[in-house]
Design a protein around this motif. Sequence first.
Motif, mmCIF file in Angstrom:
data_model
loop_
_atom_site.group_PDB
_atom_site.id
_atom_site.type_symbol
_atom_site.label_atom_id
_atom_site.label_comp_id
_atom_site.label_asym_id
_atom_site.label_seq_id
_atom_site.Cartn_x
_atom_site.Cartn_y
_atom_site.Cartn_z
ATOM 1 N N GLN A 197 0.780 -1.084 0.096
ATOM 2 C CA GLN A 197 -0.058 -0.128 -0.052
ATOM 3 C C GLN A 197 0.895 1.293 0.024
ATOM 4 O O GLN A 197 0.617 2.221 -0.871
ATOM 5 C CB GLN A 197 -0.810 -0.124 1.234
ATOM 6 C CG GLN A 197 -2.075 -0.896 1.223
ATOM 7 C CD GLN A 197 -2.926 -0.966 2.330
ATOM 8 O OE1 GLN A 197 -2.594 -0.537 3.569
ATOM 9 N NE2 GLN A 197 -4.052 -1.440 2.148
ATOM 10 N N ALA A 198 1.878 1.280 0.743
ATOM 11 C CA ALA A 198 2.783 2.259 0.851
ATOM 12 C C ALA A 198 3.512 2.677 -0.558
ATOM 13 O O ALA A 198 3.767 3.521 -0.827
ATOM 14 C CB ALA A 198 3.858 1.987 1.755
ATOM 15 N N ALA A 199 3.737 1.488 -1.154
ATOM 16 C CA ALA A 199 4.327 1.553 -2.840
ATOM 17 C C ALA A 199 3.130 1.833 -3.494
ATOM 18 O O ALA A 199 3.544 2.003 -4.863
ATOM 19 C CB ALA A 199 4.971 0.066 -2.961
ATOM 20 N N LYS A 200 2.003 2.047 -3.251
ATOM 21 C CA LYS A 200 0.718 2.513 -4.086
ATOM 22 C C LYS A 200 0.574 1.224 -5.205
ATOM 23 O O LYS A 200 0.262 1.434 -6.434
ATOM 24 C CB LYS A 200 1.066 3.752 -4.873
ATOM 25 C CG LYS A 200 1.156 4.848 -3.758
ATOM 26 C CD LYS A 200 1.184 6.258 -4.496
ATOM 27 C CE LYS A 200 1.202 7.270 -3.349
ATOM 28 N NZ LYS A 200 0.204 7.277 -2.583
ATOM 29 N N LYS A 201 0.900 -0.040 -4.756
ATOM 30 C CA LYS A 201 0.703 -1.178 -5.549
ATOM 31 C C LYS A 201 0.234 -2.243 -4.778
ATOM 32 O O LYS A 201 0.649 -2.955 -3.978
ATOM 33 C CB LYS A 201 2.004 -1.679 -6.159
ATOM 34 C CG LYS A 201 2.550 -0.959 -6.989
ATOM 35 C CD LYS A 201 4.100 -1.374 -7.702
ATOM 36 C CE LYS A 201 3.694 -2.863 -8.471
ATOM 37 N NZ LYS A 201 5.266 -3.103 -8.999
ATOM 38 N N ALA A 202 -1.343 -2.069 -4.696
ATOM 39 C CA ALA A 202 -2.031 -2.890 -3.758
ATOM 40 C C ALA A 202 -1.780 -4.645 -4.048
ATOM 41 O O ALA A 202 -1.861 -5.027 -5.186
ATOM 42 C CB ALA A 202 -3.761 -2.772 -3.992
ATOM 43 N N LEU A 203 -1.717 -5.275 -3.053
ATOM 44 C CA LEU A 203 -1.587 -6.739 -2.892
ATOM 45 C C LEU A 203 -3.014 -7.151 -2.284
ATOM 46 O O LEU A 203 -3.677 -6.892 -1.195
ATOM 47 C CB LEU A 203 -0.654 -7.156 -1.751
ATOM 48 C CG LEU A 203 -0.586 -8.639 -1.528
ATOM 49 C CD1 LEU A 203 -0.499 -9.429 -2.705
ATOM 50 C CD2 LEU A 203 0.358 -8.636 -0.249
ATOM 51 N N ASN A 204 -3.533 -7.799 -3.338
ATOM 52 C CA ASN A 204 -5.213 -8.593 -2.980
ATOM 53 C C ASN A 204 -4.869 -9.923 -2.463
ATOM 54 O O ASN A 204 -4.543 -10.872 -3.143
ATOM 55 C CB ASN A 204 -5.671 -8.510 -4.454
ATOM 56 C CG ASN A 204 -7.070 -9.056 -3.996
ATOM 57 O OD1 ASN A 204 -7.787 -9.313 -3.022
ATOM 58 N ND2 ASN A 204 -7.832 -9.523 -5.146
ATOM 59 N N VAL A 205 -5.089 -10.174 -1.080
ATOM 60 C CA VAL A 205 -4.847 -11.321 -0.472
ATOM 61 C C VAL A 205 -6.519 -12.233 -0.657
ATOM 62 O O VAL A 205 -7.007 -11.630 -0.186
ATOM 63 C CB VAL A 205 -4.525 -11.389 0.995
ATOM 64 C CG1 VAL A 205 -4.108 -12.757 1.338
ATOM 65 C CG2 VAL A 205 -3.019 -10.709 0.766
ATOM 66 N N LEU A 206 -6.587 -13.417 -1.026
ATOM 67 C CA LEU A 206 -7.399 -14.283 -1.216
ATOM 68 C C LEU A 206 -7.216 -15.294 -0.104
ATOM 69 O O LEU A 206 -6.501 -15.993 -0.243
ATOM 70 C CB LEU A 206 -7.899 -14.900 -2.470
ATOM 71 C CG LEU A 206 -7.716 -13.723 -3.807
ATOM 72 C CD1 LEU A 206 -7.802 -14.737 -5.232
ATOM 73 C CD2 LEU A 206 -8.634 -12.885 -3.643
ATOM 74 N N ARG A 207 -8.110 -15.445 0.857
ATOM 75 C CA ARG A 207 -7.927 -16.224 1.948
ATOM 76 C C ARG A 207 -9.155 -17.169 1.713
ATOM 77 O O ARG A 207 -10.150 -17.091 1.646
ATOM 78 C CB ARG A 207 -8.060 -15.437 3.272
ATOM 79 C CG ARG A 207 -7.150 -14.359 3.441
ATOM 80 C CD ARG A 207 -7.262 -13.705 4.780
ATOM 81 N NE ARG A 207 -5.977 -12.601 5.009
ATOM 82 C CZ ARG A 207 -5.741 -11.531 4.647
ATOM 83 N NH1 ARG A 207 -6.613 -11.195 3.836
ATOM 84 N NH2 ARG A 207 -4.588 -10.882 4.784
ATOM 85 N N PHE A 208 -8.561 -18.406 2.106
ATOM 86 C CA PHE A 208 -9.572 -19.915 2.034
ATOM 87 C C PHE A 208 -9.309 -20.649 3.359
ATOM 88 O O PHE A 208 -8.221 -20.646 4.131
ATOM 89 C CB PHE A 208 -9.075 -20.558 0.808
ATOM 90 C CG PHE A 208 -9.325 -19.904 -0.396
ATOM 91 C CD1 PHE A 208 -10.767 -19.673 -1.132
ATOM 92 C CD2 PHE A 208 -8.476 -19.074 -1.150
ATOM 93 C CE1 PHE A 208 -10.678 -19.045 -2.227
ATOM 94 C CE2 PHE A 208 -8.511 -18.280 -2.358
ATOM 95 C CZ PHE A 208 -9.792 -18.366 -2.866
#
Length: 310
Positions: A197-208
């Motif tokens: 987020q700080a790098a302005k490149k969102a990481l989308n975590v898909l949790r199962f």
Amino acid sequence: MPQGGPRTSAAAAIAVLVVLTLAPACSKDSKPKAEATTTPSGATATTTAALFSKLPAAIQSSKMLKVGSDIEYAPIEFYKEGTQQVQGLDWDIAQALGQKLGVTVSFIDDTDFAGIIGALQAGRFDIVMSSMNDTAERRGKGVDFIDYFKAGSSILVQKGNPKAIKGVDDLCGVAVSVQKGTTQDTDILTPQVAKCQAAKKALNVLRFEKDTDALQQVKNGRAVADLEDFPVAAYNAKTSGGGNDFEVVAGQVGDIGSYGIAVPSSNTALRDALQAALKAVIADGTYDKILAGWNVSAGALTTAAVNGAS
């Protein structure tokens, strides 16, 4: 991996392998009851005699070393499908140790992991080899460890690594799947979300709930990567789709712990004999061949330290 080290993720590991491999481990209920044994061979007479003489008198008399293990954690220890034959990294290393020591090695099945140190102290078997992390807490229960393998987490991607993932920082800006509540989720990906987020490149975590579901997301392209325990990831990369579905990148990430052979602290003779045998197995190249055979060479240790983990 779940809190407490790689071994605590055994259920997730088995769930993955049942779905993705042709030779899954037997379930707890269907597990054979007989012991699995093998007879050592191939060690030089000189080495065998020298190491055999280091063993406690009772083991010299019986020429048998009994191993406690919860045999449900492929590829470290698991049953060949439909048989009572144990296989895996622990089995192969144990047989190599048996050859050096001049004894037959027998794995005792149906040993629940939660109570395995207590069973060791009660004399049900001589040692434990069961993907058990060498920790200060376990040493406090009256055991010493001979460290023989290191295991952390790994990033599993589609075969060919189409997104050129080289490490955790490359996950910024993509979707990653993971089993909910594992160390990979809480200790690796959650901090990485803030960093991305700080790098302005969102990481989308898909949790199962299940790692099988998380892994499927990589296979169908919804996620770029799945984070798993290193040995499980390596095994899945080797076996799923005949080795054509996945590959492991970036070696091991996150905290790395050491698996150890547990021996009662009071039995220093057995501990020292096993340490000497493991050093011999490492020195003659057998150890490296065994790890390569299970696709886990990245977990190799170059020494056989006693209580070496922090």
